[in-house]
Design a protein around this motif. Structure first.
Motif, PDB file in Angstrom:
ATOM      1  N   HIS A  54      -3.105   1.153  14.543  1.00  0.00           N
ATOM      2  CA  HIS A  54      -3.797   1.618  13.327  1.00  0.00           C
ATOM      3  C   HIS A  54      -4.224   3.076  13.466  1.00  0.00           C
ATOM      4  O   HIS A  54      -4.075   3.870  12.536  1.00  0.00           O
ATOM      5  CB  HIS A  54      -5.022   0.745  13.052  1.00  0.00           C
ATOM      6  CG  HIS A  54      -4.689  -0.548  12.370  1.00  0.00           C
ATOM      7  ND1 HIS A  54      -4.391  -0.630  11.022  1.00  0.00           N
ATOM      8  CD2 HIS A  54      -4.603  -1.813  12.837  1.00  0.00           C
ATOM      9  CE1 HIS A  54      -4.144  -1.892  10.697  1.00  0.00           C
ATOM     10  NE2 HIS A  54      -4.263  -2.634  11.785  1.00  0.00           N
ATOM     11  N   LYS A 157      -1.339   6.332   4.543  1.00  0.00           N
ATOM     12  CA  LYS A 157      -2.369   5.558   3.854  1.00  0.00           C
ATOM     13  C   LYS A 157      -3.382   6.579   3.313  1.00  0.00           C
ATOM     14  O   LYS A 157      -4.412   6.855   3.931  1.00  0.00           O
ATOM     15  CB  LYS A 157      -2.992   4.567   4.846  1.00  0.00           C
ATOM     16  CG  LYS A 157      -3.507   3.314   4.194  1.00  0.00           C
ATOM     17  CD  LYS A 157      -3.773   2.228   5.205  1.00  0.00           C
ATOM     18  CE  LYS A 157      -4.790   1.228   4.688  1.00  0.00           C
ATOM     19  NZ  LYS A 157      -4.407   0.531   3.462  1.00  0.00           N
ATOM     20  N   TYR A 162      -3.889   5.138  -3.803  1.00  0.00           N
ATOM     21  CA  TYR A 162      -4.443   3.860  -4.261  1.00  0.00           C
ATOM     22  C   TYR A 162      -4.801   3.857  -5.741  1.00  0.00           C
ATOM     23  O   TYR A 162      -5.185   2.830  -6.282  1.00  0.00           O
ATOM     24  CB  TYR A 162      -5.600   3.422  -3.344  1.00  0.00           C
ATOM     25  CG  TYR A 162      -4.994   2.866  -2.066  1.00  0.00           C
ATOM     26  CD1 TYR A 162      -4.737   1.521  -1.930  1.00  0.00           C
ATOM     27  CD2 TYR A 162      -4.556   3.720  -1.058  1.00  0.00           C
ATOM     28  CE1 TYR A 162      -4.090   1.018  -0.807  1.00  0.00           C
ATOM     29  CE2 TYR A 162      -3.911   3.237   0.065  1.00  0.00           C
ATOM     30  CZ  TYR A 162      -3.680   1.883   0.186  1.00  0.00           C
ATOM     31  OH  TYR A 162      -3.028   1.397   1.289  1.00  0.00           O
ATOM     32  N   GLU A 191       6.358  -3.554  -2.694  1.00  0.00           N
ATOM     33  CA  GLU A 191       5.249  -4.200  -1.966  1.00  0.00           C
ATOM     34  C   GLU A 191       4.210  -4.592  -2.996  1.00  0.00           C
ATOM     35  O   GLU A 191       4.392  -4.374  -4.194  1.00  0.00           O
ATOM     36  CB  GLU A 191       4.672  -3.230  -0.930  1.00  0.00           C
ATOM     37  CG  GLU A 191       4.167  -1.920  -1.529  1.00  0.00           C
ATOM     38  CD  GLU A 191       3.820  -0.856  -0.490  1.00  0.00           C
ATOM     39  OE1 GLU A 191       3.398  -1.213   0.604  1.00  0.00           O
ATOM     40  OE2 GLU A 191       3.989   0.335  -0.824  1.00  0.00           O
ATOM     41  N   THR A 193      -0.144  -4.515  -4.048  1.00  0.00           N
ATOM     42  CA  THR A 193      -1.107  -3.406  -4.151  1.00  0.00           C
ATOM     43  C   THR A 193      -1.751  -3.098  -2.801  1.00  0.00           C
ATOM     44  O   THR A 193      -2.191  -1.980  -2.570  1.00  0.00           O
ATOM     45  CB  THR A 193      -2.191  -3.732  -5.187  1.00  0.00           C
ATOM     46  OG1 THR A 193      -2.862  -4.943  -4.793  1.00  0.00           O
ATOM     47  CG2 THR A 193      -1.587  -3.925  -6.565  1.00  0.00           C
ATOM     48  N   GLY A 194      -1.806  -4.094  -1.912  1.00  0.00           N
ATOM     49  CA  GLY A 194      -2.380  -3.874  -0.586  1.00  0.00           C
ATOM     50  C   GLY A 194      -1.725  -4.751   0.459  1.00  0.00           C
ATOM     51  O   GLY A 194      -2.318  -5.044   1.499  1.00  0.00           O
ATOM     52  N   GLU A 195      -0.494  -5.198   0.189  1.00  0.00           N
ATOM     53  CA  GLU A 195       0.212  -6.081   1.128  1.00  0.00           C
ATOM     54  C   GLU A 195       1.709  -5.806   1.070  1.00  0.00           C
ATOM     55  O   GLU A 195       2.219  -5.351   0.047  1.00  0.00           O
ATOM     56  CB  GLU A 195       0.026  -7.578   0.763  1.00  0.00           C
ATOM     57  CG  GLU A 195      -1.391  -8.085   0.718  1.00  0.00           C
ATOM     58  CD  GLU A 195      -2.005  -7.915  -0.664  1.00  0.00           C
ATOM     59  OE1 GLU A 195      -1.254  -7.794  -1.645  1.00  0.00           O
ATOM     60  OE2 GLU A 195      -3.243  -7.885  -0.772  1.00  0.00           O
ATOM     61  N   LEU A 214       4.573   1.295   2.411  1.00  0.00           N
ATOM     62  CA  LEU A 214       3.732   1.469   3.595  1.00  0.00           C
ATOM     63  C   LEU A 214       4.209   0.420   4.611  1.00  0.00           C
ATOM     64  O   LEU A 214       4.195  -0.777   4.313  1.00  0.00           O
ATOM     65  CB  LEU A 214       2.249   1.233   3.263  1.00  0.00           C
ATOM     66  CG  LEU A 214       1.310   1.485   4.445  1.00  0.00           C
ATOM     67  CD1 LEU A 214       1.119   2.983   4.667  1.00  0.00           C
ATOM     68  CD2 LEU A 214      -0.036   0.826   4.255  1.00  0.00           C
ATOM     69  N   GLY A 216       3.600  -1.874   7.017  1.00  0.00           N
ATOM     70  CA  GLY A 216       2.377  -2.521   7.473  1.00  0.00           C
ATOM     71  C   GLY A 216       2.437  -2.966   8.917  1.00  0.00           C
ATOM     72  O   GLY A 216       3.509  -3.312   9.441  1.00  0.00           O
ATOM     73  N   ILE A 217       1.287  -2.968   9.521  1.00  0.00           N
ATOM     74  CA  ILE A 217       1.175  -3.427  10.909  1.00  0.00           C
ATOM     75  C   ILE A 217       1.271  -4.962  10.937  1.00  0.00           C
ATOM     76  O   ILE A 217       1.865  -5.542  11.848  1.00  0.00           O
ATOM     77  CB  ILE A 217      -0.112  -2.845  11.526  1.00  0.00           C
ATOM     78  CG1 ILE A 217       0.116  -1.334  11.716  1.00  0.00           C
ATOM     79  CG2 ILE A 217      -0.485  -3.534  12.847  1.00  0.00           C
ATOM     80  CD1 ILE A 217      -1.093  -0.508  11.951  1.00  0.00           C
ATOM     81  N   THR A 254      -3.566  -6.497   6.630  1.00  0.00           N
ATOM     82  CA  THR A 254      -4.729  -6.680   7.492  1.00  0.00           C
ATOM     83  C   THR A 254      -5.847  -7.430   6.769  1.00  0.00           C
ATOM     84  O   THR A 254      -6.446  -8.356   7.322  1.00  0.00           O
ATOM     85  CB  THR A 254      -5.241  -5.299   7.948  1.00  0.00           C
ATOM     86  OG1 THR A 254      -4.184  -4.679   8.676  1.00  0.00           O
ATOM     87  CG2 THR A 254      -6.474  -5.418   8.797  1.00  0.00           C
TER      88      THR A 254
HETATM   89  N1  PMP Z   1       1.017  -2.016   1.608  1.00  0.00           N
HETATM   90  C1  PMP Z   1      -0.084  -1.428   1.109  1.00  0.00           C
HETATM   91  C2  PMP Z   1       0.034  -0.650  -0.143  1.00  0.00           C
HETATM   92  C3  PMP Z   1      -1.318  -1.569   1.747  1.00  0.00           C
HETATM   93  O1  PMP Z   1      -2.417  -0.992   1.253  1.00  0.00           O
HETATM   94  C4  PMP Z   1      -1.403  -2.348   2.925  1.00  0.00           C
HETATM   95  C5  PMP Z   1      -2.726  -2.535   3.606  1.00  0.00           C
HETATM   96  N2  PMP Z   1      -2.963  -1.524   4.540  1.00  0.00           N
HETATM   97  C6  PMP Z   1      -0.230  -2.936   3.414  1.00  0.00           C
HETATM   98  C7  PMP Z   1       0.960  -2.741   2.739  1.00  0.00           C
HETATM   99  C8  PMP Z   1      -0.243  -3.753   4.676  1.00  0.00           C
HETATM  100  O2  PMP Z   1      -0.505  -2.942   5.780  1.00  0.00           O
HETATM  101  P1  PMP Z   1      -1.194  -3.513   7.104  1.00  0.00           P
HETATM  102  O3  PMP Z   1      -0.484  -4.746   7.452  1.00  0.00           O
HETATM  103  O4  PMP Z   1      -1.010  -2.426   8.092  1.00  0.00           O
HETATM  104  O5  PMP Z   1      -2.621  -3.754   6.770  1.00  0.00           O
END
Ligand code: PMP
Length: 316
Positions: A54, A157, A162, A191, A193-195, A214, A216-217, A254
């Motif tokens: 991270h 990020k 966002y 993807e 909005t946050g995954e 993005l 993702g980890i 995450t």
């Molecule tokens: N895509 C987006 C747009 C995100 O905001 C996130 C959350 N950080 C992810 C994917 C997943 O990333 P990670 O598994 O590193 O949290």
């Protein structure tokens, strides 16, 4: 989101003192890079999942924004995260480091500007709700496209990125869904909005190629765990209708961890509940983050009982 202490530019300060001015340029232009990290309670005390990965992504995001040098190294920020967790005496928490445009840049030029850095922690349980883990959630395909990789930088990020997630998630929620799936500018699945997103079809697992998203980890963690379970994860463009006829669709991040999509655009996916491959990965992931998986040792960074004791004495 309240905690007792926040790390601000190298010092642990009381929560109320961790403030920035109205004329902080980051607030005006969205120029900040941040991370979302989780710390889990384990038998050996609090442990942060893939902390170095991270922090390396965070430093990479700052580099993509154009900052050539930062006042703190990835190592110093790793130590700062652990110190903040220990000072707050939290056994489990979400960690939010942020590098923000603190001074300069009113001419829209990053050169010669000064970044500020903060690390906050707070208790944050299930991002998409407790029920989501068991039942899966309902998603829609957003009317908003995901970023073009040469408009805003999708590997970073960056706070400003966002805006796109806020537009899509708010629309999705107003339409009565739990999460939005975003298509890239050429119409393939990018993807959420946050995954990140995966599909399962005829016993094989697919995920969207890394270029427009993005990376993702959690996505890379699941690729390893899936291989351990005997599935190879293939990166390939995924069309909207491939979602509809998939046996399973799941998303990961995450904050959200691993969540099945039981319905997309009002069509039931597979059996209309969290499917068996998703369930197996959910279980493996839960073990990995809790320190109970053979892979845990390589992924967990323990805060350390000595540091916990030290910070407790300081804050007493
Ligand atoms: N895509 C987006 C747009 C995100 O905001 C996130 C959350 N950080 C992810 C994917 C997943 O990333 P990670 O598994 O590193 O949290």
């Amino acid at each position: 989101m309240r905690s007792k202490y926040v790390w601000m530019n190298g010092q642990v300060v009381p929560y109320a003192d961790a403030t920035v001015h109205l004329l902080t340029p980051a607030l005006h232009y969205g120029i900040a890079a941040f991370e979302g990290i989780r710390c889990y309670a384990t038998e050996r005390g609090p442990a942060v999942f893939r902390l170095r990965d991270h922090m390396e992504r965070l430093v990479g995001s700052a580099k993509i924004l154009g900052w050539e040098e930062l006042p703190y190294s990835a190592d110093a920020l790793i130590a700062g995260c652990k110190q903040t967790i220990a000072a707050n005496a939290l056994s489990e928490c979400y960690i939010r480091p942020i590098i923000y445009l603190a001074e300069g840049g009113w001419n829209l030029n990053i050169c010669g500007t000064k970044p500020g850095i903060g690390i906050a922690v707070w208790e944050w349980k299930a991002y998409l709700g407790e029920e989501a883990l068991a039942r899966g959630v309902r998603a829609n395909v957003s009317s908003f496209a995901r970023h073009h990789p040469n408009a805003t930088m999708t590997k970073a990020k960056i706070s400003g990125n966002y805006v796109n997630s806020f537009l899509a998630k708010s629309e999705s929620s107003r339409l009565g869904f739990d999460e939005a799936i975003m298509l890239d500018p050429s119409g393939f699945v990018a993807e959420c909005t946050g995954e990140n997103l995966f599909i399962v079809r005829k016993g094989r697992i697919y995920t969207s190629p890394g270029a427009p998203i993005l990376e993702g980890i959690t996505r890379s963690t699941l690729a390893t765990l899936a291989a351990d379970l005997g599935f190879a994860v293939e990166e390939r463009p995924i069309s909207r209708d491939q979602l509809y006829v998939a046996d399973e669709v799941f998303v990961c991040g995450t904050a959200a961890e691993v969540i099945g999509l039981r319905e997309i655009d009002n069509r039931a996916i597979g059996c209309g509940a969290t499917g068996p491959v998703t369930r197996a990965l959910q279980q493996a992931y839960a073990k990995a983050v809790a320190g109970e998986h053979p892979r845990s040792a390589g992924w967990l960074d323990y805060v350390g009982l000595e540091l916990l004791a030290d910070e407790r004495v300081k804050s007493a």
